[in-house]
Scaffold this motif. Structure first.
Motif, PDB file in Angstrom:
ATOM      1  N   VAL A 232      58.262  51.216  77.215  1.00  0.00           N
ATOM      2  CA  VAL A 232      59.213  50.134  77.440  1.00  0.00           C
ATOM      3  C   VAL A 232      59.968  50.334  78.753  1.00  0.00           C
ATOM      4  O   VAL A 232      60.257  49.364  79.473  1.00  0.00           O
ATOM      5  CB  VAL A 232      60.183  50.017  76.248  1.00  0.00           C
ATOM      6  N   GLN A 233      60.262  51.575  79.099  1.00  0.00           N
ATOM      7  CA  GLN A 233      60.985  51.860  80.338  1.00  0.00           C
ATOM      8  C   GLN A 233      60.185  51.465  81.578  1.00  0.00           C
ATOM      9  O   GLN A 233      60.756  51.195  82.633  1.00  0.00           O
ATOM     10  CB  GLN A 233      61.327  53.346  80.416  1.00  0.00           C
ATOM     11  N   GLN A 234      58.861  51.399  81.453  1.00  0.00           N
ATOM     12  CA  GLN A 234      58.022  51.089  82.605  1.00  0.00           C
ATOM     13  C   GLN A 234      57.792  49.605  82.820  1.00  0.00           C
ATOM     14  O   GLN A 234      57.428  49.174  83.920  1.00  0.00           O
ATOM     15  CB  GLN A 234      56.641  51.740  82.436  1.00  0.00           C
ATOM     16  N   LEU A 235      57.973  48.801  81.786  1.00  0.00           N
ATOM     17  CA  LEU A 235      57.578  47.406  81.850  1.00  0.00           C
ATOM     18  C   LEU A 235      58.588  46.554  82.619  1.00  0.00           C
ATOM     19  O   LEU A 235      59.789  46.788  82.549  1.00  0.00           O
ATOM     20  CB  LEU A 235      57.419  46.839  80.440  1.00  0.00           C
ATOM     21  N   ASP A 236      58.058  45.539  83.312  1.00  0.00           N
ATOM     22  CA  ASP A 236      58.931  44.605  84.022  1.00  0.00           C
ATOM     23  C   ASP A 236      59.001  43.266  83.314  1.00  0.00           C
ATOM     24  O   ASP A 236      59.463  42.273  83.878  1.00  0.00           O
ATOM     25  CB  ASP A 236      58.476  44.430  85.476  1.00  0.00           C
ATOM     26  N   VAL A 237      58.514  43.210  82.042  1.00  0.00           N
ATOM     27  CA  VAL A 237      58.672  42.026  81.198  1.00  0.00           C
ATOM     28  C   VAL A 237      59.308  42.483  79.885  1.00  0.00           C
ATOM     29  O   VAL A 237      59.176  43.650  79.492  1.00  0.00           O
ATOM     30  CB  VAL A 237      57.319  41.328  80.903  1.00  0.00           C
ATOM     31  N   PRO A 238      60.006  41.584  79.181  1.00  0.00           N
ATOM     32  CA  PRO A 238      60.598  41.972  77.892  1.00  0.00           C
ATOM     33  C   PRO A 238      59.531  42.434  76.909  1.00  0.00           C
ATOM     34  O   PRO A 238      58.453  41.848  76.817  1.00  0.00           O
ATOM     35  CB  PRO A 238      61.274  40.686  77.421  1.00  0.00           C
ATOM     36  N   PHE A 239      59.841  43.470  76.152  1.00  0.00           N
ATOM     37  CA  PHE A 239      58.951  44.015  75.129  1.00  0.00           C
ATOM     38  C   PHE A 239      59.438  43.526  73.773  1.00  0.00           C
ATOM     39  O   PHE A 239      60.536  43.869  73.334  1.00  0.00           O
ATOM     40  CB  PHE A 239      58.958  45.547  75.168  1.00  0.00           C
ATOM     41  N   ILE A 240      58.610  42.701  73.113  1.00  0.00           N
ATOM     42  CA  ILE A 240      58.987  42.106  71.829  1.00  0.00           C
ATOM     43  C   ILE A 240      58.641  43.046  70.679  1.00  0.00           C
ATOM     44  O   ILE A 240      57.496  43.472  70.547  1.00  0.00           O
ATOM     45  CB  ILE A 240      58.267  40.767  71.612  1.00  0.00           C
ATOM     46  N   ALA A 241      59.625  43.339  69.852  1.00  0.00           N
ATOM     47  CA  ALA A 241      59.380  44.020  68.586  1.00  0.00           C
ATOM     48  C   ALA A 241      59.153  42.962  67.517  1.00  0.00           C
ATOM     49  O   ALA A 241      59.920  41.999  67.414  1.00  0.00           O
ATOM     50  CB  ALA A 241      60.560  44.907  68.209  1.00  0.00           C
ATOM     51  N   ASP A 242      58.099  43.121  66.730  1.00  0.00           N
ATOM     52  CA  ASP A 242      57.756  42.128  65.711  1.00  0.00           C
ATOM     53  C   ASP A 242      57.679  42.802  64.353  1.00  0.00           C
ATOM     54  O   ASP A 242      58.635  42.835  63.595  1.00  0.00           O
ATOM     55  CB  ASP A 242      56.446  41.444  66.089  1.00  0.00           C
ATOM     56  N   GLU A 243      56.527  43.393  64.038  1.00  0.00           N
ATOM     57  CA  GLU A 243      56.367  44.052  62.746  1.00  0.00           C
ATOM     58  C   GLU A 243      57.399  45.163  62.531  1.00  0.00           C
ATOM     59  O   GLU A 243      57.725  45.502  61.392  1.00  0.00           O
ATOM     60  CB  GLU A 243      54.966  44.661  62.614  1.00  0.00           C
ATOM     61  N   SER A 244      57.908  45.715  63.612  1.00  0.00           N
ATOM     62  CA  SER A 244      58.841  46.839  63.520  1.00  0.00           C
ATOM     63  C   SER A 244      60.287  46.400  63.298  1.00  0.00           C
ATOM     64  O   SER A 244      61.168  47.250  63.169  1.00  0.00           O
ATOM     65  CB  SER A 244      58.759  47.691  64.792  1.00  0.00           C
ATOM     66  N   VAL A 245      60.548  45.078  63.251  1.00  0.00           N
ATOM     67  CA  VAL A 245      61.934  44.620  63.065  1.00  0.00           C
ATOM     68  C   VAL A 245      62.002  43.596  61.932  1.00  0.00           C
ATOM     69  O   VAL A 245      62.413  42.456  62.116  1.00  0.00           O
ATOM     70  CB  VAL A 245      62.534  44.038  64.373  1.00  0.00           C
ATOM     71  N   SER A 246      61.641  44.027  60.748  1.00  0.00           N
ATOM     72  CA  SER A 246      61.655  43.119  59.598  1.00  0.00           C
ATOM     73  C   SER A 246      63.022  43.023  58.926  1.00  0.00           C
ATOM     74  O   SER A 246      63.191  42.279  57.957  1.00  0.00           O
ATOM     75  CB  SER A 246      60.612  43.557  58.563  1.00  0.00           C
ATOM     76  N   THR A 247      64.021  43.750  59.429  1.00  0.00           N
ATOM     77  CA  THR A 247      65.399  43.649  58.942  1.00  0.00           C
ATOM     78  C   THR A 247      66.348  43.736  60.132  1.00  0.00           C
ATOM     79  O   THR A 247      65.972  44.196  61.221  1.00  0.00           O
ATOM     80  CB  THR A 247      65.761  44.771  57.965  1.00  0.00           C
ATOM     81  N   ALA A 248      67.583  43.324  59.921  1.00  0.00           N
ATOM     82  CA  ALA A 248      68.579  43.435  60.985  1.00  0.00           C
ATOM     83  C   ALA A 248      68.816  44.894  61.365  1.00  0.00           C
ATOM     84  O   ALA A 248      69.019  45.222  62.547  1.00  0.00           O
ATOM     85  CB  ALA A 248      69.891  42.782  60.543  1.00  0.00           C
ATOM     86  N   ALA A 249      68.775  45.773  60.385  1.00  0.00           N
ATOM     87  CA  ALA A 249      68.964  47.200  60.671  1.00  0.00           C
ATOM     88  C   ALA A 249      67.848  47.736  61.570  1.00  0.00           C
ATOM     89  O   ALA A 249      68.093  48.551  62.465  1.00  0.00           O
ATOM     90  CB  ALA A 249      69.012  47.989  59.364  1.00  0.00           C
ATOM     91  N   GLU A 250      66.622  47.268  61.340  1.00  0.00           N
ATOM     92  CA  GLU A 250      65.514  47.709  62.183  1.00  0.00           C
ATOM     93  C   GLU A 250      65.639  47.168  63.601  1.00  0.00           C
ATOM     94  O   GLU A 250      65.243  47.829  64.566  1.00  0.00           O
ATOM     95  CB  GLU A 250      64.190  47.291  61.553  1.00  0.00           C
ATOM     96  N   VAL A 251      66.185  45.965  63.752  1.00  0.00           N
ATOM     97  CA  VAL A 251      66.460  45.448  65.098  1.00  0.00           C
ATOM     98  C   VAL A 251      67.410  46.387  65.819  1.00  0.00           C
ATOM     99  O   VAL A 251      67.173  46.777  66.981  1.00  0.00           O
ATOM    100  CB  VAL A 251      67.070  44.030  65.029  1.00  0.00           C
ATOM    101  N   THR A 252      68.470  46.782  65.152  1.00  0.00           N
ATOM    102  CA  THR A 252      69.448  47.695  65.747  1.00  0.00           C
ATOM    103  C   THR A 252      68.793  49.007  66.150  1.00  0.00           C
ATOM    104  O   THR A 252      68.997  49.509  67.262  1.00  0.00           O
ATOM    105  CB  THR A 252      70.589  47.969  64.752  1.00  0.00           C
ATOM    106  N   ARG A 253      67.987  49.560  65.260  1.00  0.00           N
ATOM    107  CA  ARG A 253      67.310  50.831  65.545  1.00  0.00           C
ATOM    108  C   ARG A 253      66.403  50.728  66.754  1.00  0.00           C
ATOM    109  O   ARG A 253      66.441  51.571  67.657  1.00  0.00           O
ATOM    110  CB  ARG A 253      66.496  51.250  64.322  1.00  0.00           C
ATOM    111  N   GLU A 254      65.559  49.694  66.803  1.00  0.00           N
ATOM    112  CA  GLU A 254      64.580  49.580  67.885  1.00  0.00           C
ATOM    113  C   GLU A 254      65.242  49.308  69.228  1.00  0.00           C
ATOM    114  O   GLU A 254      64.849  49.879  70.247  1.00  0.00           O
ATOM    115  CB  GLU A 254      63.570  48.465  67.565  1.00  0.00           C
ATOM    116  N   VAL A 255      66.247  48.442  69.224  1.00  0.00           N
ATOM    117  CA  VAL A 255      66.877  48.081  70.491  1.00  0.00           C
ATOM    118  C   VAL A 255      67.752  49.212  71.017  1.00  0.00           C
ATOM    119  O   VAL A 255      67.645  49.609  72.187  1.00  0.00           O
ATOM    120  CB  VAL A 255      67.699  46.786  70.326  1.00  0.00           C
ATOM    121  N   LEU A 256      68.614  49.763  70.171  1.00  0.00           N
ATOM    122  CA  LEU A 256      69.483  50.849  70.624  1.00  0.00           C
ATOM    123  C   LEU A 256      68.704  52.115  70.922  1.00  0.00           C
ATOM    124  O   LEU A 256      69.129  52.951  71.721  1.00  0.00           O
ATOM    125  CB  LEU A 256      70.579  51.121  69.581  1.00  0.00           C
ATOM    126  N   GLY A 257      67.525  52.262  70.299  1.00  0.00           N
ATOM    127  CA  GLY A 257      66.678  53.412  70.581  1.00  0.00           C
ATOM    128  C   GLY A 257      65.810  53.248  71.809  1.00  0.00           C
ATOM    129  O   GLY A 257      65.045  54.148  72.160  1.00  0.00           O
TER     130      GLY A 257
END
Length: 366
Positions: A232-257
């Motif tokens: 994700v650090q290398q990409l120059d386009v937004p990286f979409i989390a899909d299957e990995s964010v099936s709850t609001a808590a998982e959104v927080t984990r993936e984005v803040l991580g």
């Protein structure tokens, strides 16, 4: 407005054109129609599309958990007791599609009872969304032909391209062919369904760097924690989390991580109640959002547009709303139609749709 009964009806409708992708392929929509009955004689409906390759749910499992656990838990509650309903559903872990379908059927019943569209109850921002079409695995020529047909017939100009095959050059060739043949007038993004490693993903994205991609989605598995952050650090386009964010808590984990910079909301896995929470979180974090598709039927697609049209953030981007076009038939009494690249919500209370009883009788499996 009390819930008196919940039905979970398994049915199967073949796809005229199967969809193939990195984590599996779908030839038949083996789904579950969920109906919620109230003491006012109202019936709310929603569709449950089990995806064992993603969430571990099966058609039989969805029917069983609704019949034996969720229905007894919600019968007797009022439609407005949404927090209590969520609390009772969440006593059972996982089963996101089963929970989502029951939640959406309750919202449909609530809208019908109160005389409001679900979109109005949620937010009422607009009445339509631009449509994005998913292109499954095939040869470059075949995928270009399908994209041209969708553009010329329905006015669709945004395409999510399924990638994730090995060698990755199979897919980069497809994306290049789409850009070269359809030109700059279309929007392209890619979704690997976790099919590549982090290093394969990086090489593939570098090879496609000149193709003007809008997003990259789930290129590698989320549980490859260090690899995902590195990618994700290398990409120059937004990286979409899909299957990995099936709850609001998982959104927080993936984005803040540092493992995602955008998210996909799928009402088929978070319903309307949980999707609203995910939306508000994304809005607060300043994330890009797309409305995703779980290879939905027309009923599933109308749920997606009902939610996506309700908010300014979710209506900005084209929603994945068209894969019902690949089905051989559907349960709705009045089919959905895409015009000028857009799908509108239905007039009328709730979701504004009715199930064709003859079609349901024909396709149901119980």
């Amino acid at each position: 407005m009390k819930i008196t009964a919940v039905e979970a009806i398994p049915y199967a409708i073949p796809y005229a054109k199967p969809l193939k992708f990195a984590s599996g392929e779908i030839h038949v929509a083996q789904h579950v129609l969920v109906r919620v009955h109230t003491d006012d004689g109202v019936v709310g409906v929603a569709d449950a599309p089990p995806r064992p390759m993603t969430y571990g749910e099966t058609q039989a499992g969805v029917v069983a958990v609704i019949d034996t656990i969720f229905a007894p838990a919600v019968v007797g509650l009022g439609l407005m007791e949404r927090e209590e309903i969520q609390s009772r559903l969440n006593r059972t872990v996982a089963n996101p599609v089963a929970k989502a379908s029951l939640d959406m059927a309750i919202w449909d019943a609530m809208g019908k009872t109160m005389g409001y569209q679900v979109t109005e109850l949620l937010g009422g921002y607009t009445d339509r969304m631009r449509v994005s079409h998913m292109l499954g695995f095939d040869s470059p020529a075949a995928m270009v032909t399908e994209a041209e047909r969708m553009r010329d017939t329905y006015g669709i100009t945004t395409f999510k391209v399924k990638v994730g095959r090995r060698p990755y050059t199979l897919d980069t060739a497809v994306v290049r062919a789409l850009r070269e043949e359809l030109g700059d007038g279309i929007e392209l993004y890619v979704d690997a369904n976790r099919g590549w490693s982090a290093s394969e993903s990086a090489r593939a994205m570098k090879e496609m760097a000149d193709l003007g991609l809008t997003f990259a989605e789930e290129l590698n598995p989320a549980d490859d924690v260090l690899g995902r952050r590195w990618l994700v650090q290398q990409l120059d386009v937004p990286f979409i989390a899909d299957e990995s964010v099936s709850t609001a808590a998982e959104v927080t984990r993936e984005v803040l991580g540092g493992s995602a910079t955008a998210i996909s909301i799928k009402t088929s896995r978070t319903g309307f109640t949980q999707s609203r929470r995910v939306h508000h979180l994304a809005e607060g974090l300043g994330l890009e959002v797309v409305m995703g598709n779980q290879i939905d039927t027309q009923l599933g697609s109308i749920c997606t547009v009902a939610f996506g049209a309700a908010f300014e953030l979710t209506s900005r981007r084209a929603g994945e709303l068209s894969n019902f076009l690949d089905m051989s038939d559907d349960l709705l009494a009045e089919p959905l139609e895409i015009h000028d690249g857009e799908l509108t919500i239905r007039p009328g209370a709730g979701l504004g749709v009715e199930i064709d009883p003859d079609k349901l009788s024909h396709y149901r499996q119980d």
